[in-house]
Design an enzyme around this catalytic site. Structure first.
Site, short mmCIF file in Angstrom:
data_model
loop_
_atom_site.label_atom_id
_atom_site.label_comp_id
_atom_site.label_asym_id
_atom_site.label_seq_id
_atom_site.Cartn_x
_atom_site.Cartn_y
_atom_site.Cartn_z
CB CYS A 102 -1.03 0.24 1.18
SG CYS A 102 -1.42 1.33 1.92
CE1 TYR A 103 -1.84 4.54 -3.15
CE2 TYR A 103 -1.64 4.60 -5.68
CZ TYR A 103 -2.05 4.84 -4.53
OH TYR A 103 -3.17 4.54 -5.42
#
Length: 452
Positions: free
Chosen positions: A299-300
């Site tokens: 997840c960025y």
């Protein structure tokens, strides 16, 4: 989607009710007589037409508060993120635009569950999300969402060093700022600060200064984000000043308590506050003095905030890389088939931080032995990788991988590949956790929470 309504149960009408009150229950209708047969006479041997089944009273529902919804995510621990949920066993439904849902979208944790949260929630994927309330909306950002770039240097502005001071309009300190003041460096339009700070920096030349008041840089105060609830709808032990969190991660402050009701406010703490911005431009140079790094750590959101907190990082953006489709959207990447992974691109000052130091941040932000996913985020769009921009970065990445492998019994799955086009994600994903209230101050050691 939601289960279809049984044919014998027609839709129930709803009485208008003030926000926070219980919905009124309808009384069952009296069964109607069977209609007479048409014609001049009737057949005494004909089977009687059954009367319609009486309408049952509708399930009691609580009026709920709808907050601007964040982007939907993949599978997570706990309740699904970014989805509309009808609690208490009712069916899910997406409310019409501009109207509150009939259910409660999230639950506040605490000792005890409100009565209307008891029962099973049936989630349904929300439609494309609206932007999360911006940390600062005094100016529109540069429209780089969807841009395909080799480096963010193509879409952000100059690299600057400024002396920054922010107070309220009367000159009093503003508590709870989420970014640094004093002598700070950043790339204009590279995130990490209020939009108005980027705007002001864009107007100043070296040696120039500015002193101006900006109206509501943290957003306008929205009366619609204030709700009154009966005490029975709150967790046990709530007191005035507490902050409650919905399962989406959004927060509501308890601003007042009476013997009967509580007032909760979901506005940002600084919403509606004007700011006096004093800025002096100390240095300004083209952004080609910066270096580019592209990595993927699952997840960025959390990865971007970790880099924003790293001294020497001048700009960040989240997006997608290592795929085969041009201009992918978030929904397309999550659905699979584009080949992309969620990625973070960083512009950094090599005189302040090295590529090797940023690689350490990368390894610390993910489990390198998990392939095609991180934690509960499963799929190749969450695969981890280091995407080098030159031979020196390739050598450093491979050397750091060998050192990291010594810490793990299982083989490292993090891929090391040449950088390809980086597609900038939609604006509501940029600086997502900073907009949600987490600090981006340099060297801040506060734990990063996935949901703001």
């Amino acid at each position: 989607g939601p289960a279809p309504r049984p044919a014998s149960v027609p839709p129930t009408s709803r009485s208008s009710a003030s926000r926070g009150s219980r919905r009124a229950l309808q009384q069952p209708e009296t069964p109607r007589e069977a209609p007479a047969t048409s014609g001049s006479g009737s057949d005494p041997h004909a089977s009687p037409v059954p009367a319609p089944a009486p309408r049952p009273p509708p399930r009691r529902r609580a009026a709920g508060l709808v907050l601007p919804r964040p982007a939907p995510r993949g599978s997570r621990e706990g309740p699904p993120h970014g989805r509309w949920v009808q609690w208490g066993g009712g069916a899910t439904q997406t409310p019409p635009a501009g109207r509150a849902s009939e259910g409660v979208r999230g639950a506040s944790p605490g000792a005890g569950r409100p009565p209307f949260l008891r029962g099973q929630a049936r989630p349904r994927q929300s439609p494309p999300p609206s932007p999360r309330p911006r940390m600062g909306i005094c100016a529109a950002p540069t429209p780089i969402a969807g841009a395909g770039v080799a480096s963010l240097k193509e879409v952000v502005g100059d690299y600057v060093k400024v002396r920054l001071d922010i107070t309220d309009a009367e000159g009093a300190p503003i508590p709870g700022l989420l970014f640094d003041t004093g002598d700070v460096t950043f790339a204009i339009r590279g995130g990490g600060y209020l939009d108005c700070i980027h705007d002001i920096a864009g107007r100043l030349a070296p040696g120039e200064s500015c002193d101006e008041v900006v109206a509501s840089p943290w957003g306008e105060y929205q009366a619609g984000l204030v709700v009154e609830l009966e005490h029975s709808n709150l967790p046990d032990g709530v007191t005035e000043g507490d902050t409650l969190r919905l399962f989406t991660g959004q927060k509501m402050r308890v601003t007042s308590l009476t013997p009967d009701k509580a007032t909760l406010d979901a506005n940002a703490p600084l919403a509606g506050v004007s700011a006096r911005v004093r800025m002096e431009m100390l240095e300004r140079q083209p952004n080609d003095v910066l270096e580019t790094m592209t990595v993927a750590t699952g997840c960025y959101w959390g990865g971007e905030l970790a880099f924003q907190r790293t001294p020497g990082v001048a700009a960040t953006a989240v997006g997608f890389t290592d795929g085969h489709q041009s201009n992918p959207t978030y929904s397309q990447v999550c659905a699979g088939g584009t080949g992309h992974t969620e990625a973070i691109q960083v512009l950094y000052d090599p005189t302040m931080v090295t590529y090797e130091q940023l690689l350490r941040v990368t390894w610390d932000r993910h489990n390198p032995t998990q392939a095609n996913g991180q934690g509960n985020d499963i799929g190749d769009s969450y695969r981890a990788g280091i995407y080098y921009h030159n031979d020196a970065q390739k050598a450093s990445a491979e050397a750091s991988k060998r050192l990291e492998q010594e810490k793990h019994a299982d083989p490292i799955a993090t891929e090391i590949k040449p950088a390809s086009t980086f597609w900038v994600a939609e604006d509501y994903h940029q600086s997502y956790l900073l907009k949600g209230g987490q600090s981006a101050k340099k060297d801040d050691a506060t734990k990063i929470r996935c949901y703001g």
